[in-house]
Write a protein that holds these residues in place. Structure first.
Motif, PDB file in Angstrom:
ATOM      1  N   GLU A   1       0.815  -1.214   0.000  1.00 25.76           N
ATOM      2  CA  GLU A   1       0.000   0.000   0.000  1.00 25.76           C
ATOM      3  C   GLU A   1       0.849   1.266   0.000  1.00 25.76           C
ATOM      4  O   GLU A   1       0.659   2.177  -0.778  1.00 25.76           O
ATOM      5  CB  GLU A   1      -0.914   0.012   1.232  1.00 25.76           C
ATOM      6  CG  GLU A   1      -2.171  -0.859   1.086  1.00 25.76           C
ATOM      7  CD  GLU A   1      -3.048  -0.424  -0.085  1.00 25.76           C
ATOM      8  OE1 GLU A   1      -3.137   0.788  -0.356  1.00 25.76           O
ATOM      9  OE2 GLU A   1      -3.644  -1.311  -0.752  1.00 25.76           O
ATOM     10  N   ARG A   2       1.843   1.324   0.901  1.00 27.31           N
ATOM     11  CA  ARG A   2       2.590   2.569   0.997  1.00 27.31           C
ATOM     12  C   ARG A   2       4.102   2.376   0.986  1.00 27.31           C
ATOM     13  O   ARG A   2       4.832   3.238   0.551  1.00 27.31           O
ATOM     14  CB  ARG A   2       2.182   3.336   2.247  1.00 27.31           C
ATOM     15  CG  ARG A   2       1.965   2.447   3.462  1.00 27.31           C
ATOM     16  CD  ARG A   2       1.259   3.212   4.558  1.00 27.31           C
ATOM     17  NE  ARG A   2       0.153   3.970   4.007  1.00 27.31           N
ATOM     18  CZ  ARG A   2      -0.368   5.052   4.575  1.00 27.31           C
ATOM     19  NH1 ARG A   2       0.130   5.501   5.687  1.00 27.31           N
ATOM     20  NH2 ARG A   2      -1.374   5.685   4.010  1.00 27.31           N
ATOM     21  N   GLY A   3       4.553   1.234   1.426  1.00 27.69           N
ATOM     22  CA  GLY A   3       6.002   1.035   1.553  1.00 27.69           C
ATOM     23  C   GLY A   3       6.655   0.574   0.265  1.00 27.69           C
ATOM     24  O   GLY A   3       6.126   0.721  -0.831  1.00 27.69           O
ATOM     25  N   LEU A   4       7.840  -0.017   0.431  1.00 29.21           N
ATOM     26  CA  LEU A   4       8.651  -0.409  -0.710  1.00 29.21           C
ATOM     27  C   LEU A   4       8.602  -1.909  -0.930  1.00 29.21           C
ATOM     28  O   LEU A   4       8.475  -2.682   0.019  1.00 29.21           O
ATOM     29  CB  LEU A   4      10.125  -0.046  -0.471  1.00 29.21           C
ATOM     30  CG  LEU A   4      10.482   1.411  -0.215  1.00 29.21           C
ATOM     31  CD1 LEU A   4      11.936   1.488   0.226  1.00 29.21           C
ATOM     32  CD2 LEU A   4      10.272   2.226  -1.479  1.00 29.21           C
ATOM     33  N   MET A   5       8.760  -2.296  -2.169  1.00 28.09           N
ATOM     34  CA  MET A   5       9.007  -3.690  -2.471  1.00 28.09           C
ATOM     35  C   MET A   5      10.394  -3.732  -3.121  1.00 28.09           C
ATOM     36  O   MET A   5      10.653  -3.059  -4.110  1.00 28.09           O
ATOM     37  CB  MET A   5       7.963  -4.242  -3.430  1.00 28.09           C
ATOM     38  CG  MET A   5       8.201  -5.703  -3.768  1.00 28.09           C
ATOM     39  SD  MET A   5       6.754  -6.468  -4.544  1.00 28.09           S
ATOM     40  CE  MET A   5       6.857  -5.781  -6.181  1.00 28.09           C
ATOM     41  N   LEU A   6      11.306  -4.508  -2.522  1.00 28.89           N
ATOM     42  CA  LEU A   6      12.681  -4.552  -3.033  1.00 28.89           C
ATOM     43  C   LEU A   6      12.938  -5.892  -3.694  1.00 28.89           C
ATOM     44  O   LEU A   6      12.360  -6.902  -3.299  1.00 28.89           O
ATOM     45  CB  LEU A   6      13.698  -4.443  -1.888  1.00 28.89           C
ATOM     46  CG  LEU A   6      13.731  -3.244  -0.986  1.00 28.89           C
ATOM     47  CD1 LEU A   6      14.983  -3.287  -0.136  1.00 28.89           C
ATOM     48  CD2 LEU A   6      13.717  -1.968  -1.806  1.00 28.89           C
ATOM     49  N   SER A   7      13.862  -5.889  -4.664  1.00 26.14           N
ATOM     50  CA  SER A   7      14.291  -7.189  -5.157  1.00 26.14           C
ATOM     51  C   SER A   7      15.163  -7.817  -4.065  1.00 26.14           C
ATOM     52  O   SER A   7      15.891  -7.134  -3.348  1.00 26.14           O
ATOM     53  CB  SER A   7      15.042  -7.075  -6.488  1.00 26.14           C
ATOM     54  OG  SER A   7      16.226  -6.376  -6.321  1.00 26.14           O
ATOM     55  N   THR A   8      15.005  -9.126  -3.946  1.00 25.11           N
ATOM     56  CA  THR A   8      15.679  -9.849  -2.865  1.00 25.11           C
ATOM     57  C   THR A   8      17.171  -9.550  -2.862  1.00 25.11           C
ATOM     58  O   THR A   8      17.792  -9.426  -1.810  1.00 25.11           O
ATOM     59  CB  THR A   8      15.459 -11.361  -3.051  1.00 25.11           C
ATOM     60  OG1 THR A   8      14.078 -11.553  -3.346  1.00 25.11           O
ATOM     61  CG2 THR A   8      15.812 -12.132  -1.814  1.00 25.11           C
ATOM     62  N   LYS A   9      17.751  -9.435  -4.064  1.00 25.00           N
ATOM     63  CA  LYS A   9      19.182  -9.183  -4.168  1.00 25.00           C
ATOM     64  C   LYS A   9      19.557  -7.861  -3.496  1.00 25.00           C
ATOM     65  O   LYS A   9      20.561  -7.766  -2.806  1.00 25.00           O
ATOM     66  CB  LYS A   9      19.586  -9.159  -5.651  1.00 25.00           C
ATOM     67  CG  LYS A   9      21.065  -8.979  -5.881  1.00 25.00           C
ATOM     68  CD  LYS A   9      21.818 -10.233  -5.496  1.00 25.00           C
ATOM     69  CE  LYS A   9      23.302 -10.011  -5.503  1.00 25.00           C
ATOM     70  NZ  LYS A   9      24.019 -11.200  -5.023  1.00 25.00           N
ATOM     71  N   LEU A  10      18.714  -6.845  -3.738  1.00 25.81           N
ATOM     72  CA  LEU A  10      18.999  -5.532  -3.158  1.00 25.81           C
ATOM     73  C   LEU A  10      18.885  -5.589  -1.636  1.00 25.81           C
ATOM     74  O   LEU A  10      19.720  -5.029  -0.917  1.00 25.81           O
ATOM     75  CB  LEU A  10      18.033  -4.491  -3.748  1.00 25.81           C
ATOM     76  CG  LEU A  10      18.211  -3.051  -3.275  1.00 25.81           C
ATOM     77  CD1 LEU A  10      19.615  -2.551  -3.552  1.00 25.81           C
ATOM     78  CD2 LEU A  10      17.189  -2.133  -3.950  1.00 25.81           C
ATOM     79  N   ALA A  11      17.854  -6.319  -1.161  1.00 26.17           N
ATOM     80  CA  ALA A  11      17.682  -6.467   0.287  1.00 26.17           C
ATOM     81  C   ALA A  11      18.910  -7.147   0.882  1.00 26.17           C
ATOM     82  O   ALA A  11      19.391  -6.772   1.955  1.00 26.17           O
ATOM     83  CB  ALA A  11      16.427  -7.273   0.571  1.00 26.17           C
ATOM     84  N   GLU A  12      19.418  -8.104   0.137  1.00 29.19           N
ATOM     85  CA  GLU A  12      20.598  -8.847   0.587  1.00 29.19           C
ATOM     86  C   GLU A  12      21.809  -7.912   0.669  1.00 29.19           C
ATOM     87  O   GLU A  12      22.564  -7.926   1.636  1.00 29.19           O
ATOM     88  CB  GLU A  12      20.818  -9.956  -0.447  1.00 29.19           C
ATOM     89  CG  GLU A  12      21.846 -10.999  -0.132  1.00 29.19           C
ATOM     90  CD  GLU A  12      22.030 -11.868  -1.372  1.00 29.19           C
ATOM     91  OE1 GLU A  12      21.028 -12.438  -1.870  1.00 29.19           O
ATOM     92  OE2 GLU A  12      23.166 -11.953  -1.867  1.00 29.19           O
ATOM     93  N   ILE A  13      21.961  -7.064  -0.368  1.00 33.88           N
ATOM     94  CA  ILE A  13      23.106  -6.150  -0.400  1.00 33.88           C
ATOM     95  C   ILE A  13      23.021  -5.142   0.743  1.00 33.88           C
ATOM     96  O   ILE A  13      24.008  -4.834   1.391  1.00 33.88           O
ATOM     97  CB  ILE A  13      23.162  -5.423  -1.759  1.00 33.88           C
ATOM     98  CG1 ILE A  13      23.536  -6.412  -2.865  1.00 33.88           C
ATOM     99  CG2 ILE A  13      24.149  -4.259  -1.727  1.00 33.88           C
ATOM    100  CD1 ILE A  13      23.392  -5.849  -4.253  1.00 33.88           C
ATOM    101  N   LEU A  14      21.804  -4.666   0.997  1.00 34.38           N
ATOM    102  CA  LEU A  14      21.634  -3.642   2.024  1.00 34.38           C
ATOM    103  C   LEU A  14      21.434  -4.241   3.411  1.00 34.38           C
ATOM    104  O   LEU A  14      21.337  -3.512   4.395  1.00 34.38           O
ATOM    105  CB  LEU A  14      20.435  -2.755   1.683  1.00 34.38           C
ATOM    106  CG  LEU A  14      20.568  -1.906   0.413  1.00 34.38           C
ATOM    107  CD1 LEU A  14      19.243  -1.241   0.082  1.00 34.38           C
ATOM    108  CD2 LEU A  14      21.647  -0.847   0.577  1.00 34.38           C
TER     109      LEU A  14
END
Lengths: 255, 787
Positions: free
Chosen positions: B543-556
């Protein structure tokens, strides 16, 4: 082992006239040898004493399994005894030093085997060269082959030679280095009579002309007539010894 | 040449079939090694000298508009060596031989060539002439794609006005070795061109006199890149700086580096398999040779040959095979390297790129092959040396056999004597049987993993271009615009469906970890661009937040529920904290998704859009394209079809060619293992088999005993190989798991079938060769020879 001594006694005495003047070339004392074939333990030698003198032609006689091949292997530095000592001149052959044994074989011993053991991928000349290449003052392979009467077949491979010819190549190979001692294990065992005599004649000539101490092992009693001395082995022990007053020449033998 | 050497050569000739098989297996490994590493070295050397001679910058930044005076302040940052400021803009191109619009990146250069940074290499034509507006240099790949050269013309929509640009030269830049547009994963030479234009002309057209919007700089040796980027960002922030970045994030450099990494991976991983198999084959062949030459070795020893001489003799045997393998492998590898370099030369635009066979690579190949061979043959050679001459003169005692455990479970009547012979032999040397299975399995595995790449890319293309991106084209506006612009687009000819999107460049931060990325704001209920997870299920946008690609979540190092700091690299550069609400495992780049209205709200703007995805009626596309070319508000258009095509072309050139090599290599392994196994069994058992023939077994029955064993090994090896292949594929997936793209772990059944088939055919072929030898078995001679 000590029990063996009295049996040797007469033999050693019998050799005194040949040997007392000088020390024996080989001196073996109390040799035993136990080995395993597969899962079976074999007592090949059960205490053997023996002296061999320079230039002598001896025949080691005995049935198969009497331990004569084992004895020859030990004299040739191919194998070590389980116990006992063997000396060749001032070399101790039972010190367990592999490299020293190798050097001993390389410098002093020529072998002839029952099944010739030629390298099948090498010609007659090359089989001889195998030895001359690593010997200190060898004759040429050609001379060695001429000595055994094979000048015409020098470039033949073992598979192109008859059994007698192969064995003569083996003899040429054994003597080409001018060894001090020539050890022959059943050299005629795989040959017919006529060829066998031819081969024995070559061995006899090497002994006479080059003065090489020669030991031939055989189960063929007829051959013993050629020897200076005949030692009989049975069941891993020396069971007899006698000296031939007159040596027969090879071509008078029959069996 | 000594007599022993002659023996060696004759022994080798005797074993020529087996030796050849081993040479081929080793050659495959060496070829791959030489191909990859020599190409890698050539590329690295080329890249290094090019970067150095043409002064490729180390830090880059883009901004809105800054006065040139700022350049001096940037140059004063401690550690900065040289600074280059310029104007760079993207415009729509109207190229004569292309129906659809293309994108041109215009970059300003001084009118008089002065050595600065990112210097151009003039391939053809001349440099621009001072005072002559409208003259441009174009990048080589675009020139090649359109057969443009000096004297050619390109129309560009510059600031809303169609303008004819005259090509005076073709040039190369270290910034565009791999000329790819931001957001693409494959370069599209036809639709993306880099143009260099005299500064006054460009500044005039875009109202940039005395100003710049793009900069590059180099660092003094030892300077800290991170620190300089931080200071630079502070300086350019008031001028709309989009965040400076180092070479590692420079697109062209990133792709080239990634390719180099892949080459290195292939060059180190693949040869390992071949060398392992080669070592195994050398082991069984040499073991057999030592066993067969037991008496010969004993004879040599009896004559006083030393252990060292015997060792050297067998080492030479191994050495000759290794030398032949390395020689052949180097030749094939050089040839393959030359070919693949030609391929790279088309994609990587260097002024000069030639394949160079670095001697150190060959030496390294020799060293690793020799080491592998040594490991494989050490035991056999040691056996030869340990051989007691007296013992070796005696015939070998019969090998000890025992009933195998399988026999205990299966009733005697069910297993024929022949079957029992096979089982007991396998049971007697289970380790050797295991290695044979492993060897054959590796051939299956090589095929599986070789074809897997094609499967994965095929699946990836289907995923990306059919399932996720269902639009026909996407366009971006020059500036983020009000949603009203969309209704204009919607009414263009041929547009069936139009979904706007909002895209914004951001820097994501979590703790000390940061990444530049773009947030893509999609319409709720989007049909034309649907983010999917790896199992192809549609994921709904939070609804309001972010959806990240798993790879990006992993990097961050962030998880769902974590707050992420977002620094908007646009307008007022606000900083927000936004929760990560979901993850999506996708395959391309580092994506961040939001709902467009939520993104608009976050940016405190009205319903603003950056561009749109369109589905188009193909019958009216020509009309649409020409309208788009003439629409000044549209900055760029990208066609999915075009992307697919260039993707396919590159895949066809690289992957498919590799596949045929892989098939050949795998067949060599299978043949090498099975053929050697069969020949050795035959040699070891010729007496046994001849005896069977003498007592009345037919040729077929005798063959069945020998080949049955190999058939069993092969059958066991198939599933094992498929499993190992899947394992290799999983490792490959891990290896390709990069920021730029990932590949799915998908193996088509046909790939498994092909792996099994090639191996079975190779096994049958080698079985057939050996079968002929069984038929030729000379019964009398075999029984006579003593062994």
């Amino acid at each position: 082992m000590t029990r063996a001594e009295p049996e040797i006694g007469p033999g050693t005495k019998g050799a005194t006239d040949a040997g007392e003047a000088r020390a024996p070339e080989f001196q073996a004392r109390g040799i035993t040898r136990v080995y395993r074939i597969g899962e079976v333990e074999v007592h090949a030698l059960r205490g053997v004493d023996l002296d061999l003198f320079e230039g002598e032609f001896i025949v080691l006689l005995g049935p198969s399994g009497s331990g004569k091949s084992t004895l020859l292997n030990i004299l040739g530095g191919l194998d070590g005894p389980t116990s006992g000592t063997v000396r060749f001149r001032n070399h101790n052959l039972t010190s367990g030093d592999e490299a020293a044994l190798t050097l001993y074989r390389r410098e002093h011993v020529g072998f002839v085997f029952q099944f010739y053991n030629l390298i099948p991928s090498l010609t007659a000349r090359e089989n001889v060269a195998l030895v001359t290449e690593i010997a200190a003052s060898p004759m040429s392979p050609e001379d060695a082959l001429a000595l055994v009467g094979l000048s015409g077949r020098m470039d033949h491979f073992p598979s192109q030679l008859s059994g007698g010819e192969q064995q003569r190549v083996a003899i040429a190979r054994a003597v080409a280095k001018r060894p001090d001692v020539l050890l022959c294990d059943e050299p005629t065992g795989a040959l017919d009579v006529k060829t066998g005599i031819l081969v024995l004649d070559v061995i006899d000539r090497v002994n006479r002309e080059l003065g090489t101490t020669t030991a031939v092992i055989t189960h063929n009693a007829a051959i013993s007539a050629m020897a200076d001395r005949v030692i009989t082995l049975s069941d891993g022990r020396v069971s007899g010894m006698h000296r031939n007053e007159r040596k027969a020449s090879a071509n008078t033998l029959t069996w | 040449m000594t007599v022993l050497d002659r023996k060696l050569i004759r022994d080798l000739l005797q074993l020529k079939g087996q030796a050849t098989a081993i040479v081929l297996v080793l050659a495959c490994g060496v070829a791959t090694f030489v191909m990859s590493l020599a190409t890698l070295r050539s590329l690295e050397l080329t890249q290094e000298t090019y970067y150095e001679q043409f002064r490729f910058a180390q830090v880059f930044a883009h901004l809105k508009r800054a006065p040139k005076a700022l350049a001096e302040r940037i140059a004063e940052i401690p550690g900065v060596d040289r600074v280059q400021v310029r104007t760079a803009v993207e415009v729509t191109l109207d190229v004569a031989d292309l129906a659809e619009p293309a994108v041109g990146r215009l970059i300003s250069i001084p009118e008089r060539p002065t050595p600065g940074l990112n210097d151009l290499y003039l391939r053809k034509g001349r440099t621009i002439e001072p005072g002559r507006r409208g003259e441009i240099l174009i990048n080589e790949s675009f020139a090649d794609a359109h057969k443009l050269g000096p004297g050619g013309r390109v129309a560009a929509i510059i600031n809303g006005r169609r303008q004819i640009l005259e090509v005076v030269g073709v040039a190369l830049s270290p910034e565009y070795v791999y000329p790819i547009r931001e957001g693409d994963i494959i370069p599209d030479d036809e639709r993306f061109g880099v143009f260099w234009m005299g500064e006054p002309g460009l500044a005039d057209a875009f109202d940039m006199e005395g100003a710049f919007n793009d900069l590059a700089l180099t660092l003094e040796p030892g300077a800290s890149e991170a620190e300089i980027i931080q200071r630079l960002d502070r300086l350019i922030e008031p001028y709309g700086g989009l965040g400076a970045f180092g070479r590692d994030d420079q697109l062209s450099h990133k792709f080239v580096t990634n390719e180099l990494r892949e080459l290195r991976g292939v060059g180190l991983a693949v040869p390992f398999i071949f060398l392992a198999v080669g070592a195994f084959l050398l082991n069984i062949v040499l073991s057999r040779l030592v066993a067969a030459q037991r008496e010969q070795i004993a004879t040599l020893k009896a004559f006083g040959y030393t252990d060292g001489e015997i060792r050297r003799h067998f080492l030479k045997f191994v050495g000759l095979i290794v030398a032949a393998g390395v020689g052949l492998g180097t030749a094939v590898g050089a040839w393959m390297g030359w070919g693949i370099s030609g391929f790279y030369a088309r994609f990587f635009r260097f002024p000069v790129f030639r394949f160079r066979l670095d001697p150190s690579v060959v030496l390294l190949a020799l060293a690793i092959s020799a080491s592998a061979a040594m490991i494989g043959t050490l035991a056999a050679i040691r056996r030869a040396i340990r051989l007691q001459p007296a013992e070796a003169m005696r015939p070998e005692p019969p090998a000890s056999y025992r009933p195998t455990s399988i026999e205990r479970w299966v009733p005697r009547t069910l297993v024929s004597p022949a079957g029992r012979m096979i089982l007991r032999r396998l049971g007697r040397e289970p380790f050797k049987a295991f290695l044979s299975v492993l060897g054959i399995a590796l051939s299956v595995a090589v095929l599986v993993v070789g074809n897997y790449t094609a499967d994965a890319v095929d699946d990836l293309m289907d995923f990306q271009f059919h399932e996720v991106q269902r639009h026909d084209l996407s366009l971006t506006f020059v500036e983020p615009t009000s949603a009203r612009a969309i209704s204009e687009v919607r009414h263009l000819p041929g547009v069936i469906r139009c979904e706007p999107f909002r895209a914004v460049a951001v820097r994501l931060r979590s703790g000390h970890r940061t990444r530049r990325a773009g947030i893509l704001g999609l319409e709720p209920g989007t049909r034309l661009y649907r983010p999917l997870d790896a199992s192809r299920r549609e994921v709904s946008l939070p609804e309001r937040g972010l959806m990240l690609s798993t790879k990006l979540a992993e990097i961050l190092h962030v998880q769902v529920g974590d707050l992420l700091t977002i620094e908007v690299l646009e307008a007022e550069r606000r900083v927000y904290r936004v929760p990560v609400e979901s993850l999506v495992s996708d395959y391309e780049g580092l994506s961040v998704y939001m709902r467009r209205p939520a993104l608009n709200r976050l940016l405190r703007e009205g319903p603003t859009v950056s561009g749109a995805f369109l589905s188009v009626d193909s019958a009216r596309s020509a009309e649409l394209y020409s309208r788009l070319k003439a629409t000044p508000r549209v900055a760029s258009v990208s066609l999915k079809r075009a992307m697919l095509e260039s993707f396919r072309r590159i895949i066809a050139e690289s992957l498919l060619k590799m596949q045929s090599f892989v098939a050949a290599f795998a067949a060599i392994i299978a043949f090498g293992v099975v053929y050697n196994g069969a020949r050795i069994s035959l040699a070891e058992r010729s007496r046994e088999l001849a005896t069977l023939r003498v007592i009345g077994f037919t040729r077929g029955e005798v063959s069945a005993i020998l080949l049955g064993e190999l058939a069993i090994l092969t059958l066991i090896a198939l599933p094992v190989g498929l499993a190992i292949g899947a394992g290799f594929a999983a490792m490959t997936t891990q290896f390709y798991d990069t920021e730029l793209f990932r590949i799915p772990m998908v193996i088509y059944p046909t790939t498994f079938a092909m792996g099994a088939l090639v191996t079975i055919v190779s096994a049958i072929a080698s079985g057939w060769v050996v079968r002929r030898r069984i038929d030729e078995l000379d019964l009398i001679a075999v029984l006579k020879t003593k062994e």
